[in-house]
Design an enzyme around this catalytic site. Structure first.
Site, mmCIF file in Angstrom:
data_model
loop_
_atom_site.group_PDB
_atom_site.id
_atom_site.type_symbol
_atom_site.label_atom_id
_atom_site.label_comp_id
_atom_site.label_asym_id
_atom_site.label_seq_id
_atom_site.Cartn_x
_atom_site.Cartn_y
_atom_site.Cartn_z
ATOM 1 N N ASP A 71 10.824 -7.764 6.611
ATOM 2 C CA ASP A 71 9.815 -6.764 6.244
ATOM 3 C C ASP A 71 10.045 -6.270 4.818
ATOM 4 O OD1 ASP A 71 7.755 -4.950 6.412
ATOM 5 O OD2 ASP A 71 8.837 -3.512 7.676
ATOM 6 N N HIS B 168 4.886 -4.558 5.789
ATOM 7 C CA HIS B 168 3.853 -4.098 6.724
ATOM 8 C C HIS B 168 2.911 -3.069 6.095
ATOM 9 C CE1 HIS B 168 6.778 -0.755 7.701
ATOM 10 N NE2 HIS B 168 5.644 -0.081 7.716
ATOM 11 N N SER C 216 7.535 4.666 5.369
ATOM 12 C CA SER C 216 7.715 3.221 5.306
ATOM 13 C C SER C 216 7.806 2.724 3.880
ATOM 14 C CB SER C 216 6.531 2.513 5.977
ATOM 15 O OG SER C 216 6.520 2.743 7.352
#
Length: 263
Positions: free
Chosen positions: A113, A65, A207
């Site tokens: 992901d 992402h 992230s």
């Protein structure tokens, strides 16, 4: 969900993509996590930030992402950094030439992901820049395992992005806790981490960073839930290990040894 921390102080939000900050953690000894990568993601006039980690001298592993953005995206990896606001002599800034997102990645629920970033030039392996081993297909984390997550993300839900690398210790939770939070949770490809009692988490800006357990990367910071900071979901590396190896072969990498990273 959170994703990239933008210079505009807004967040690029997916379902809650990207646990992006280190909450309840502390600053690490400079360069004691030499596998850590700081990602600068430029998209038109905006710049976002994510974490990542070096697994081969020309490959960084991160969350899909982070780079799954519309428009022209340019990614630069900074290795050997502690304070990302300074031009430290230890830093290596390398452009990403290409990346491979998992073919079954789903931006709606953040399944699969994971992304591999191929660097345009090889990282120079030294005391400040080293690779980290990844979990093998048959390696599984037990409930209660204590792991570490590092990053330059936010330090509170209302805080600013950290200039220096920070780290938090998090515990692997029962799968059913995350399954109760969301029907999209997949136990074979995700890890449920962090509990409300400890008040510790990763958050926006973290992230793509690694969940490190016993000096191996077992997870990738992926996402959390809108109404709760705890627990959060990490991509389970052991599940994707065969796919990762396949991509590395496609990158035509030679077996270049990396010094073991310290923990």
């Amino acid at each position: 969900m959170l994703l990239l921390l933008l210079l505009t102080n807004a967040f690029v939000l997916l379902p809650w993509a990207g646990a992006g900050r280190i909450i309840g953690g502390s600053e690490v000894k400079p360069h004691s996590r030499p596998y850590m990568a700081h990602l600068e993601i430029k998209n038109n006039s905006q710049t976002g930030y994510c974490g990542g980690f070096l697994i081969r001298p020309d490959t960084v592993l991160s969350a899909a992402h982070c780079v799954d953005i519309e428009g022209t995206v340019r990614v630069t990896v900074i290795l050997g950094a502690h304070d990302v606001t300074r031009q430290e002599r230890s830093q290596q800034k390398i452009r990403v030439g290409q990346w491979v997102i998992h073919p079954e990645y789903s931006p709606d629920d953040l399944k699969n992901d994971i992304v591999l970033l191929k660097l345009k030039t090889l990282a120079k392996i030294n005391d400040n820049v080293q690779c980290i081993s990844i979990a093998r297909r048959n390696e599984h984390l037990r409930e209660g395992a204590l792991c570490r997550v590092s990053g330059w993300g936010l330090t509170s839900d209302k805080g600013n992005r950290s200039n220096v690398l920070r780290e938090v210790k998090l515990q692997v939770q029962k799968e059913k806790i995350c399954q109760q939070r969301s029907s999209d949770y997949q136990r074979q490809s995700m890890i449920c981490v962090g509990d409300e009692c400890s008040k510790k988490a990763s958050y926006q800006g973290d992230s793509g960073g690694p969940l490190v357990c016993k000096k191996k990367a077992h997870g990738i910071v992926s996402h959390g839930y809108d109404d709760h900071l705890f627990p959060e979901v990490f991509t389970r590396i052991s599940y994707f290990e065969p796919w990762i190896r396949e991509q590395l072969r496609r990158f035509a990498l030679q077996d270049i040894p990396c010094s073991p990273s310290s923990d």
